[in-house]
Design a protein around this motif. Structure first.
Motif, PDB file in Angstrom:
ATOM      1  N   MET A 124      57.217   2.883 -66.836  1.00  0.00           N
ATOM      2  CA  MET A 124      56.326   3.372 -65.789  1.00  0.00           C
ATOM      3  C   MET A 124      55.924   2.242 -64.854  1.00  0.00           C
ATOM      4  O   MET A 124      55.921   1.078 -65.235  1.00  0.00           O
ATOM      5  CB  MET A 124      55.063   3.961 -66.420  1.00  0.00           C
ATOM      6  CG  MET A 124      55.342   5.095 -67.377  1.00  0.00           C
ATOM      7  SD  MET A 124      53.812   5.611 -68.200  1.00  0.00           S
ATOM      8  CE  MET A 124      54.492   6.723 -69.444  1.00  0.00           C
ATOM      9  N   GLU A 128      51.021   4.074 -62.705  1.00  0.00           N
ATOM     10  CA  GLU A 128      51.288   5.243 -63.546  1.00  0.00           C
ATOM     11  C   GLU A 128      50.816   4.971 -64.984  1.00  0.00           C
ATOM     12  O   GLU A 128      50.210   5.827 -65.630  1.00  0.00           O
ATOM     13  CB  GLU A 128      52.792   5.497 -63.511  1.00  0.00           C
ATOM     14  CG  GLU A 128      53.243   6.784 -64.143  1.00  0.00           C
ATOM     15  CD  GLU A 128      54.764   6.876 -64.145  1.00  0.00           C
ATOM     16  OE1 GLU A 128      55.426   6.150 -63.368  1.00  0.00           O
ATOM     17  OE2 GLU A 128      55.302   7.656 -64.937  1.00  0.00           O
ATOM     18  N   ARG A 129      51.095   3.750 -65.448  1.00  0.00           N
ATOM     19  CA  ARG A 129      50.734   3.389 -66.816  1.00  0.00           C
ATOM     20  C   ARG A 129      49.211   3.415 -66.993  1.00  0.00           C
ATOM     21  O   ARG A 129      48.704   3.925 -67.983  1.00  0.00           O
ATOM     22  CB  ARG A 129      51.288   1.994 -67.130  1.00  0.00           C
ATOM     23  CG  ARG A 129      51.327   1.683 -68.601  1.00  0.00           C
ATOM     24  CD  ARG A 129      52.344   0.611 -68.874  1.00  0.00           C
ATOM     25  NE  ARG A 129      52.101  -0.605 -68.120  1.00  0.00           N
ATOM     26  CZ  ARG A 129      53.013  -1.258 -67.417  1.00  0.00           C
ATOM     27  NH1 ARG A 129      54.238  -0.797 -67.365  1.00  0.00           N
ATOM     28  NH2 ARG A 129      52.717  -2.354 -66.750  1.00  0.00           N
TER      29      ARG A 129
ATOM     30  N   THR B  88      54.555  13.012 -60.823  1.00  0.00           N
ATOM     31  CA  THR B  88      53.964  11.764 -61.318  1.00  0.00           C
ATOM     32  C   THR B  88      53.343  10.961 -60.185  1.00  0.00           C
ATOM     33  O   THR B  88      52.202  10.490 -60.288  1.00  0.00           O
ATOM     34  CB  THR B  88      55.042  10.913 -62.021  1.00  0.00           C
ATOM     35  OG1 THR B  88      55.467  11.614 -63.191  1.00  0.00           O
ATOM     36  CG2 THR B  88      54.498   9.561 -62.432  1.00  0.00           C
TER      37      THR B  88
END
Lengths: 219, 367
Positions: A124, A128-129, B88
């Motif tokens: 990621m 995102e992480r 995402t």
């Protein structure tokens, strides 16, 4: 030999992922999987949220230990391998979800006793992480455990040098074959702590390049 | 900064066959506010810089999605820029905290990988496919988010051909130059020149050649090269070197030619015989196919809300129309007339050689 840079190539071919990972990690990956399962499913009947379950190697160990697992992966082909691997699992032991880790916010808050992230956080981006780690904390009941295993940068300068030497050619090869390479996390435990967890332990394998971080959602 | 930009542009144009990833995340463009448009693209550095350049004077939010550091079309076709990555990026980039709307504009060429309806179902963002090229974005925004025909279609003109030629010329020239220099230093310059000329020639004449075009192209290249060696008074070794170089270069350059151009579908496998088919019964005139087809295969029918598959010979089998059609009216059919279900096309992406991991009946081939 034995850097995880080639992992990305293996991911493009789920049917050879497991054998390839064993080869890349000189067999250490099985030990890491076992350590993760042991930490996450200390007792039977625990509810576990696993992100990036891939071919289900860790999922299978968790189910063996009596856990009930909600396993996510965004790759349908990886999930096919995972479903086949766990075809004989007891009914209701695993719920497979074809989703990205960023979508765990749709799952019940505080609905899990433990969370597992096996070799997926390093894929990621940093943003995102951070989002996923924060969301993982919210999915866990207070006192619930997060077990994260991933490729990390070694701590000592000597190990980092050795790592760079070993990894360079493999990263180049992975780049050529798969068009991408893995990105070792600089400070996995630090990122986990920043997301609101209390880090309990960190174990390392493969000259400090593979870490298992165990953390807890504060009560 | 400007010098760095130019240097990167040249470097990335010459070596665009390898990924150039940039950090995914949110980039404010100009002085965007809560109602400014949200644009999404992949994390290919060359693209992101071009989009930012094209957006000068525009206030917008640019969401860079993780897409393997490769271009939007290849990433979308190969599963690196799919519904997952867009969901995402929209959720984790922080854009949701910055804007008070949920409308995102994606590059049209992402339509083969990103299911607009699925994005909306999974994260409540409404996705529209904007222009193919970044430079058309300001016009598209100014025109009320409407695409002209020109904004919808891929081009393979002078600039695009030169770009592709450069992408192949640079790496092949380096390899042939190095090999030549190892054998005999005086071989390096002519081999480098040969690589450059062949790459340029390929992208300007190959699509116009008839019949056995690899043979024609290779034969002509061999004849010209050997004539040049003779004129220069080269010895036996020079002739042999030139012949080997031409054969190898032509083999490498033409290997994935259709996959490198926007006007031909990748063609290694039986899947090159797949034909796009329209089920007239199911077509209800949603026009999503017409909206996302980069090759202008579709036309709106007169007097009735339906499309015509008027120019199916132009189809490159990218699958964007199949993926987007909410009525499942479009599908591929193989030579035996077997149908490949839209669900299969949505699920299984192309590999690096342009092949889907499915057979015509939708079954997965043995691993």
């Amino acid at each position: 030999m034995s850097s995880l840079a080639l992992m990305r190539w293996l991911e493009s071919a789920p049917h050879r992922y497991d054998a390839g990972m064993r080869w890349l990690t000189l067999g250490r990956v099985s030990r890491v999987h076992a350590a993760v399962a042991e930490a996450a499913a200390a007792k039977p009947e625990v509810r576990i949220l696993e992100i990036g379950c891939g071919t289900g190697a860790i999922t299978a160990l968790l189910v063996e230990r009596g856990a009930r697992v909600t396993a996510l992966d965004q790759n349908p082909e990886m999930l096919e391998q995972a479903r086949a691997r766990l075809a004989a699992a007891p009914p209701g032991a695993v719920t497979w979800i074809e989703r990205t880790a960023s979508e765990i916010d749709a799952l019940p808050a505080a609905g899990f006793d433990a969370a597992v992230a096996g070799l997926c956080l390093s894929e990621m981006s940093a943003g995102e992480r951070a989002f996923v780690l924060r969301e993982l904390a919210l999915r866990l009941r207070p006192g619930g455990a997060l077990v994260a295993a991933d490729e990390v940068q070694p701590r000592s300068t000597g190990q980092r040098l050795l790592h760079a030497l070993l990894r360079g050619p493999q990263a180049a090869l992975a780049w050529l074959i798969a068009g991408s390479t893995s990105h070792p996390i600089r400070d996995l435990a630090g990122e986990v702590a920043a997301a609101g967890f209390e880090v309990r332990s960190e174990r390392r394998w493969l000259l400090g390049r593979l870490a298992v971080v165990v953390a807890e959602r504060p009560r | 900064m400007r010098v760095r930009d130019v240097a990167l542009e040249i470097l990335q144009t010459a070596f665009r066959l390898i990924p150039w990833p940039t950090e995914p995340g949110l980039r404010p463009v100009g002085e965007p506010g809560p109602f400014s448009p949200v644009l999404v693209t992949g994390n290919y550095d060359l693209t992101v810089r071009r989009v930012l350049r094209a957006l000068r004077g525009v206030d917008a939010w640019l969401v860079v999605a993780p897409a393997g550091g490769i271009n939007v079309w290849c990433a979308a076709a190969g599963g690196h820029l799919s519904t997952h990555q867009v969901v995402t990026a929209l959720k984790t980039s922080g854009v949701e905290d910055r804007v008070r709307h949920r409308r995102a504009i994606l590059p049209q060429l992402a339509a083969t990988g990103v299911e607009a309806r699925e994005v909306s179902r999974r994260c409540r963002w409404r996705v529209r496919f904007g222009p193919v090229y970044a430079k058309d974005i300001p016009g598209y925004l100014a025109g009320g988010e409407r695409k002209t025909d020109a904004m919808r279609h891929v081009r393979f003109g002078l600039v695009e051909r030169l770009e592709m030629a450069a992408a192949w010329a640079a790496p092949t020239a380096i390899v042939t130059g190095a090999v030549g220099a190892l054998l005999r230093p005086s071989f390096a310059p002519p081999l480098v020149a040969l690589s450059l000329l062949l790459a340029v020639a390929l992208f300007f004449v190959y699509d116009r050649l008839p019949g056995p075009r690899r043979l024609l192209f290779g034969g002509a290249a061999l004849a010209v090269s050997l004539a040049a060696v003779a004129l220069a008074g080269g010895g036996l070794l020079a002739f042999a070197m030139a012949a080997v170089a031409v054969v190898l270069l032509v083999a490498v350059l033409t290997f994935d030619y259709p996959g490198t151009t926007p006007i031909e579908g990748a063609s290694f496998f039986e899947q090159r015989h797949w034909r796009i088919t329209l089920d007239r019964e199911r077509c209800k005139g949603v026009y999503s196919c017409w909206e996302v087809c980069p090759e202008a295969c579709y036309e709106k029918r007169e007097g009735v809300r339906q499309v015509d598959l008027a120019h199916d010979q132009r189809c490159v089998r990218c699958g964007a129309c199949v993926v987007q059609c909410p009525m499942d009216a479009l599908s591929f059919e193989d030579e035996q007339g077997r149908r490949v279900e839209p669900a299969t096309i949505r699920r299984y992406k192309l590999n690096m050689m342009g092949r889907r991991a499915v057979e015509a009946d939708g079954e997965r081939p043995p691993a």
